[in-house]
Design an enzyme around this catalytic site. Structure first.
Site, PDB file in Angstrom:
ATOM      1  N   CYS A 109     -13.957  49.024 -64.654  1.00  0.00           N
ATOM      2  CA  CYS A 109     -12.777  50.047 -64.800  1.00  0.00           C
ATOM      3  C   CYS A 109     -13.012  51.252 -63.987  1.00  0.00           C
ATOM      4  O   CYS A 109     -13.921  52.019 -64.303  1.00  0.00           O
ATOM      5  CB  CYS A 109     -12.475  50.207 -66.243  1.00  0.00           C
ATOM      6  SG  CYS A 109     -11.171  51.403 -66.317  1.00  0.00           S
TER       7      CYS A 109
ATOM      8  N   ASN B  31     -30.235  34.291 -36.158  1.00  0.00           N
ATOM      9  CA  ASN B  31     -28.686  34.339 -36.402  1.00  0.00           C
ATOM     10  C   ASN B  31     -27.901  33.671 -35.242  1.00  0.00           C
ATOM     11  O   ASN B  31     -28.475  33.684 -34.246  1.00  0.00           O
ATOM     12  CB  ASN B  31     -28.223  35.700 -36.552  1.00  0.00           C
ATOM     13  CG  ASN B  31     -26.589  35.979 -36.821  1.00  0.00           C
ATOM     14  OD1 ASN B  31     -26.099  35.847 -37.688  1.00  0.00           O
ATOM     15  ND2 ASN B  31     -25.957  36.150 -35.658  1.00  0.00           N
ATOM     16  N   ILE B  32     -26.884  32.746 -35.786  1.00  0.00           N
ATOM     17  CA  ILE B  32     -26.200  32.104 -34.665  1.00  0.00           C
ATOM     18  C   ILE B  32     -25.364  33.022 -33.852  1.00  0.00           C
ATOM     19  O   ILE B  32     -24.467  33.659 -34.540  1.00  0.00           O
ATOM     20  CB  ILE B  32     -25.290  30.812 -35.004  1.00  0.00           C
ATOM     21  CG1 ILE B  32     -26.397  29.966 -35.988  1.00  0.00           C
ATOM     22  CG2 ILE B  32     -24.602  30.211 -33.967  1.00  0.00           C
ATOM     23  CD1 ILE B  32     -25.470  28.791 -36.685  1.00  0.00           C
TER      24      ILE B  32
ATOM     25  N   ASN C 181     -24.007  40.314 -48.965  1.00  0.00           N
ATOM     26  CA  ASN C 181     -22.989  39.267 -49.438  1.00  0.00           C
ATOM     27  C   ASN C 181     -22.479  39.552 -50.859  1.00  0.00           C
ATOM     28  O   ASN C 181     -23.516  40.162 -51.602  1.00  0.00           O
ATOM     29  CB  ASN C 181     -23.460  37.645 -49.253  1.00  0.00           C
ATOM     30  CG  ASN C 181     -23.845  37.455 -47.976  1.00  0.00           C
ATOM     31  OD1 ASN C 181     -23.417  37.989 -46.892  1.00  0.00           O
ATOM     32  ND2 ASN C 181     -24.865  36.380 -47.798  1.00  0.00           N
ATOM     33  N   VAL C 182     -21.628  39.164 -51.436  1.00  0.00           N
ATOM     34  CA  VAL C 182     -20.994  39.503 -52.438  1.00  0.00           C
ATOM     35  C   VAL C 182     -20.782  38.128 -53.594  1.00  0.00           C
ATOM     36  O   VAL C 182     -20.011  38.212 -54.395  1.00  0.00           O
ATOM     37  CB  VAL C 182     -19.506  40.345 -52.405  1.00  0.00           C
ATOM     38  CG1 VAL C 182     -19.855  41.676 -51.718  1.00  0.00           C
ATOM     39  CG2 VAL C 182     -18.563  39.455 -52.041  1.00  0.00           C
TER      40      VAL C 182
ATOM     41  N   GLY D 295     -28.834  35.677 -40.859  1.00  0.00           N
ATOM     42  CA  GLY D 295     -27.444  35.108 -41.146  1.00  0.00           C
ATOM     43  C   GLY D 295     -26.749  36.461 -41.087  1.00  0.00           C
ATOM     44  O   GLY D 295     -25.863  36.676 -41.774  1.00  0.00           O
TER      45      GLY D 295
ATOM     46  N   HIS E 178     -23.440  45.408 -51.188  1.00  0.00           N
ATOM     47  CA  HIS E 178     -22.027  45.547 -51.047  1.00  0.00           C
ATOM     48  C   HIS E 178     -21.267  45.191 -52.424  1.00  0.00           C
ATOM     49  O   HIS E 178     -20.186  44.779 -52.621  1.00  0.00           O
ATOM     50  CB  HIS E 178     -21.202  44.848 -50.121  1.00  0.00           C
ATOM     51  CG  HIS E 178     -21.526  45.312 -48.740  1.00  0.00           C
ATOM     52  ND1 HIS E 178     -21.678  44.561 -47.582  1.00  0.00           N
ATOM     53  CD2 HIS E 178     -21.821  46.653 -48.467  1.00  0.00           C
ATOM     54  CE1 HIS E 178     -22.199  45.194 -46.667  1.00  0.00           C
ATOM     55  NE2 HIS E 178     -22.317  46.621 -46.746  1.00  0.00           N
TER      56      HIS E 178
END
Length: 292
Positions: free
Chosen positions: A149, A266-267, A124-125, A240, A141
């Site tokens: 930059c 996890n679903i 996740n970010v 997840g 990630h």
């Protein structure tokens, strides 16, 4: 802790049954047996904080819309693509940056403090693990809360960039249509047309969020570092994530090769289901707090 008292936002969480006592027992046994647990999290741990994911059945972005996230090459090559990306991101940022960790994030932070969790890798970010207080974390990630930059490498915080956007666009207004998983919103081309994008203050180069866009690759240095942490671990928990993206899946393959026990929470189906020691179809924020 305020986050632990807040009721979860389940708008983007697929329907699932509450944890079965037998499953709780199985996961408890798995975690108790682990001395150096390697945890990998995905979008499914943040949906309970109100952040939508891409792939969940019925509620994910792909199920609800025909929209797709920006591609790396498109961002690099096209000024209009960057203008569209940043305009949408600018509108979505106040809401996206205000999301708070949920119970699952807090449990993993506590496991780290207790010495149970050896290393945490998140796909996740959203910075929610960091907000929760986890310290042994690799953001596979990257993170939307940082910007750099492309020319000189100078870094600034995303909130600082928000001030530059506001200064450049004092009269620009846009009404958003729904939020996407990476914090942007949906805007029309007409709305985006007059949005001004700042350049790097140091060299005038192109500013990019410090995240791995689709079509880009995770640095070899980061991959090697994560493999090293995995080599020091004795079991793996995936929370997840359907593990559809290879950048994360490779570590599950490495864990399988090392014959580490793997538990998946996890679903819905994942790429690990056929070789995981344990597969649980529950909400992370409902099951993890039950583990002592």
């Amino acid at each position: 802790h305020s986050a632990s008292r807040a009721s979860p936002n389940l708008a983007f969480v697929p329907a699932c049954l509450p944890p079965d006592p037998m499953e709780v027992e199985e996961l408890q046994r798995f975690v108790s047996n682990a001395k150096r647990l390697f945890v990998m999290t995905g979008a499914g741990i943040s949906t309970e904080s109100g952040i939508p994911d891409y792939r969940s059945e019925g509620v994910g972005l792909y199920a609800r819309t025909d929209r797709r996230p920006i591609q790396h090459t498109e961002f690099i090559r096209s000024a209009s693509a960057r203008q569209r990306y940043w305009a949408r991101n600018f509108v979505g940022w106040p809401q996206f940056s205000s999301h708070q960790p949920n119970k699952a994030h807090l449990v993993l932070r506590d496991w780290e403090k207790l010495g149970k969790l050896h290393w945490l890798v998140t796909q996740n970010v959203d910075a929610l693990h960091t907000k929760a207080g986890s310290q042994c974390v690799t953001e596979l990630h990257g993170c939307t809360h940082r910007v750099f930059c492309l020319a000189c490498g100078d870094r600034i915080s995303r909130s600082e960039l928000q001030e530059h956007f506001e200064a450049l666009n004092p009269t620009w207004k846009a009404e958003a249509f729904g939020v996407a998983p990476d914090g942007d919103v949906f805007l029309t081309d007409e709305q985006v047309r007059n949005f001004q994008v700042p350049a790097c203050c140091k060299c005038g180069g192109i500013l990019k969020p410090d995240v791995t866009f689709f079509g880009d690759t995770v640095s070899q240095e980061k991959v090697s570092f994560v493999h090293q942490r995995l080599a020091e671990s004795d079991s793996m928990l995936v929370a997840g994530s359907s593990m559809q993206v290879y950048s994360g899946y490779r570590f599950a393959l490495a864990a399988r090769e090392k014959k580490l026990p793997i538990a998946v929470l996890n679903i819905g189906p994942t790429r690990l289901d056929h070789f995981a020691s344990l597969k649980l179809n529950c909400r992370c924020g409902e099951l993890l707090p039950l583990i002592v």
